[in-house]
Enzyme design. Structure first.
Site, short mmCIF file in Angstrom:
data_model
loop_
_atom_site.label_atom_id
_atom_site.label_comp_id
_atom_site.label_asym_id
_atom_site.label_seq_id
_atom_site.Cartn_x
_atom_site.Cartn_y
_atom_site.Cartn_z
N GLY A 45 0.79 -1.24 0.00
CA GLY A 45 0.00 0.00 0.00
C GLY A 45 0.81 1.28 0.00
N GLU A 99 3.71 4.56 5.63
CA GLU A 99 2.49 3.73 5.56
C GLU A 99 1.43 4.42 4.71
OE1 GLU A 99 0.87 1.12 5.97
OE2 GLU A 99 0.99 0.25 7.96
N ASP A 100 0.58 3.62 4.09
CA ASP A 100 -0.55 4.19 3.36
C ASP A 100 -1.63 4.69 4.31
OD1 ASP A 100 -1.21 1.61 4.18
OD2 ASP A 100 -2.09 0.98 2.28
N LYS A 131 -7.29 6.90 9.98
CA LYS A 131 -8.71 6.71 10.27
C LYS A 131 -8.87 6.57 11.78
CE LYS A 131 -10.45 3.74 6.66
NZ LYS A 131 -10.86 2.35 6.34
N PHE A 153 -14.18 2.86 3.73
CA PHE A 153 -13.17 2.09 3.02
C PHE A 153 -12.76 2.89 1.79
CE2 PHE A 153 -11.75 -1.27 0.07
CZ PHE A 153 -10.73 -1.77 0.85
N ARG A 166 -4.76 0.13 -7.11
CA ARG A 166 -3.67 0.88 -6.46
C ARG A 166 -3.15 1.97 -7.39
NH1 ARG A 166 -1.94 -2.24 -2.01
NH2 ARG A 166 -2.07 -4.48 -2.27
P1 IMP Z 1 -4.39 -1.72 10.35
O1 IMP Z 1 -3.51 -2.83 10.83
O2 IMP Z 1 -5.83 -1.98 10.73
O3 IMP Z 1 -3.97 -0.35 10.82
O4 IMP Z 1 -4.44 -1.80 8.79
C1 IMP Z 1 -3.42 -1.36 8.05
C2 IMP Z 1 -3.48 -1.86 6.61
O5 IMP Z 1 -4.79 -2.24 6.21
C3 IMP Z 1 -3.10 -0.71 5.72
O6 IMP Z 1 -1.71 -0.63 5.57
C4 IMP Z 1 -3.86 -1.02 4.44
O7 IMP Z 1 -3.08 -1.85 3.60
C5 IMP Z 1 -5.08 -1.78 4.92
N1 IMP Z 1 -6.26 -0.87 4.97
C6 IMP Z 1 -6.82 -0.31 6.05
N2 IMP Z 1 -7.87 0.47 5.73
C7 IMP Z 1 -7.96 0.42 4.39
C8 IMP Z 1 -8.84 1.05 3.44
O8 IMP Z 1 -9.76 1.83 3.75
N3 IMP Z 1 -8.60 0.75 2.13
C9 IMP Z 1 -7.61 -0.09 1.71
N4 IMP Z 1 -6.77 -0.68 2.56
C10 IMP Z 1 -6.95 -0.43 3.89
MG MG Z 2 -3.94 -3.57 1.63
#
Ligand code: IMP
Ligand code: MG
Length: 182
Positions: A45, A99-100, A131, A153, A166
């Site tokens: 991402g 990070e994305d 978020k 999302f 992407r």
């Molecule tokens: P976390 O561990 O819940 O913080 O999730 C992190 C990862 O989940 C990110 O690096 C993204 O790759 C993916 N992710 C979380 N939210 C989204 C979204 O809204 N769209 C696409 N990918 C997401």
């Molecule tokens: Mg992802």
């Protein structure tokens, strides 16, 4: 058609470009020329953001890449596994994790604790999106944050749905039909 699945463009190309430039300037101001800095892209991402951000950081930085998996479908599981590790040692270096998005914060929490055992001089986090409504790990905070977004999302500019989209140059909210068709 790609356009038919867009519910709303949340962040357009120009807004992304301007904000990435600001983040690069802020990172540039936070370090010295002779600091040993490595930008660590969390794949997949983070790759588009990292490519643009790196060009806005006016310091001699190294770039390294790490692929972890923690995410299936549209909700995070909290299981993080290294698929591709860094190529170089980070011992004694200033690490900036790129990070994305920080969603629950679980991915980042696990990555940070793995990297801390390797004795970097510092670890900071630069995320494009945050978020906050979804955060389950309260202690995870970004040092640089591009945009706070609502609990929706989102896809594009590195973020995928089922590994696709992407490559779109903006951040958008897809129509619900996109998931329903799958
Ligand atoms: P976390 O561990 O819940 O913080 O999730 C992190 C990862 O989940 C990110 O690096 C993204 O790759 C993916 N992710 C979380 N939210 C989204 C979204 O809204 N769209 C696409 N990918 C997401
Ligand atoms: Mg992802």
């Amino acid at each position: 058609m790609l356009e038919n699945m867009i519910e709303e463009i949340l962040i357009d190309e120009k807004t992304l470009k301007n904000r990435v430039k600001e983040l690069g300037e802020s990172i540039t101001a936070a370090y010295d020329e002779d600091d040993d800095i490595v930008l660590v892209c969390i794949l997949r991402g983070g790759f588009i953001f990292m490519a643009d951000l790196a060009r806005q950081v006016k310091l001699p930085v190294a770039c390294d890449f790490m692929d972890v998996t923690s995410y299936e479908g549209t909700t995070s599981t909290g299981n993080v596994r290294i698929i591709k590790d860094l190529e170089e040692s980070i011992e004694g270096k200033h690490v900036i994790l790129v990070e994305d998005i920080i969603d629950t914060g679980l991915t980042l929490k696990h990555v940070i604790s793995m990297l801390e055992t390797r004795k970097p001089k510092s670890i900071k986090v630069c995320t494009l999106l945050d978020k906050p409504a979804r955060r389950s790990v309260k202690e995870v905070e970004a040092d640089w944050n591009g945009f706070e977004i609502p609990n929706k999302f989102v896809i594009g500019y590195g973020l995928d749905y089922d590994e696709k989209y992407r490559n779109l140059p903006y951040i958008f909210v897809p129509k619900p039909e996109l998931y329903e068709d799958n």
